[in-house]
Design a protein around this motif. Sequence first.
Motif, PDB file in Angstrom:
ATOM      1  N   ILE A 191      17.881  14.065 -29.186  1.00 52.09           N
ATOM      2  CA  ILE A 191      17.833  12.670 -29.654  1.00 52.09           C
ATOM      3  C   ILE A 191      18.639  12.506 -30.940  1.00 52.09           C
ATOM      4  O   ILE A 191      19.442  11.578 -31.077  1.00 52.09           O
ATOM      5  CB  ILE A 191      16.369  12.225 -29.876  1.00 52.09           C
ATOM      6  N   ILE A 192      18.425  13.438 -31.881  1.00 56.97           N
ATOM      7  CA  ILE A 192      19.161  13.391 -33.152  1.00 56.97           C
ATOM      8  C   ILE A 192      20.658  13.539 -32.898  1.00 56.97           C
ATOM      9  O   ILE A 192      21.485  12.821 -33.474  1.00 56.97           O
ATOM     10  CB  ILE A 192      18.668  14.501 -34.098  1.00 56.97           C
ATOM     11  N   GLY A 193      21.001  14.482 -32.020  1.00 56.22           N
ATOM     12  CA  GLY A 193      22.404  14.722 -31.711  1.00 56.22           C
ATOM     13  C   GLY A 193      23.071  13.511 -31.088  1.00 56.22           C
ATOM     14  O   GLY A 193      24.204  13.160 -31.442  1.00 56.22           O
ATOM     15  N   TYR A 194      22.384  12.865 -30.185  1.00 54.99           N
ATOM     16  CA  TYR A 194      22.941  11.679 -29.523  1.00 54.99           C
ATOM     17  C   TYR A 194      23.178  10.560 -30.538  1.00 54.99           C
ATOM     18  O   TYR A 194      24.225   9.902 -30.520  1.00 54.99           O
ATOM     19  CB  TYR A 194      21.992  11.200 -28.431  1.00 54.99           C
ATOM     20  N   ARG A 195      22.228  10.356 -31.436  1.00 56.93           N
ATOM     21  CA  ARG A 195      22.370   9.294 -32.445  1.00 56.93           C
ATOM     22  C   ARG A 195      23.488   9.599 -33.428  1.00 56.93           C
ATOM     23  O   ARG A 195      24.254   8.710 -33.819  1.00 56.93           O
ATOM     24  CB  ARG A 195      21.046   9.103 -33.178  1.00 56.93           C
TER      25      ARG A 195
END
Length: 204
Positions: A191-195
């Motif tokens: 999730i962090i990576g996608y954002r």
Amino acid sequence: MKNKTLPQIFIIYLRYLLGFAFVYASIVKIQGLRFTSESGALNPINSAWHFFETMYQSGIYWKFLGYGQLIAGFLLMTQRYAKLGVILFLPIILNIFVITISYDFKGTPIITGLILVATFILIAWDWNTLKILINKTPTFSTKPRLENDIIWSIIGGIFFFLTIISKLITSKNSFILIFLSFLTISLLGMIIGYRKQKKITNKS
């Protein structure tokens, strides 16, 4: 392709997976324990048993193999030093693969073969810089990449210590808790990576 989110996340987690496999397997050797007795896959009438028993009886060499796997796995999981990690990883997994096809390990060569293929994928991913090893001029990208974010090194460090703990514990409940921790951190990381990648894309 290297600037797209999904390929980068795939490579990041492939490094985590291979690193986990090596770190987890290294603990037995570092502790000076028999690999074959714990796995239950071999017995004294199998020629492979004698092979592993000989390496185990060597003592120092057995632990040397363990530390080699531990270091290679750790470097992969750091992401920052993954290029060095994959270079160390390749000869070790190639050696393991050849051993598994040399003896009767049933389905094990499939697993080690897939790990070997995954290793070549990681080498191909970083080939633009790794080609210096064969006297080719390396090429560097100036574009910001998700995989270079320090968050992945932090997650890798957490995974590294969780891997060691998961190997050392004997409680089934504790193992389940650690597994859930792996899963939760993995999902949060994605999730962090996608954002983060979305922000990078918007800025560019």
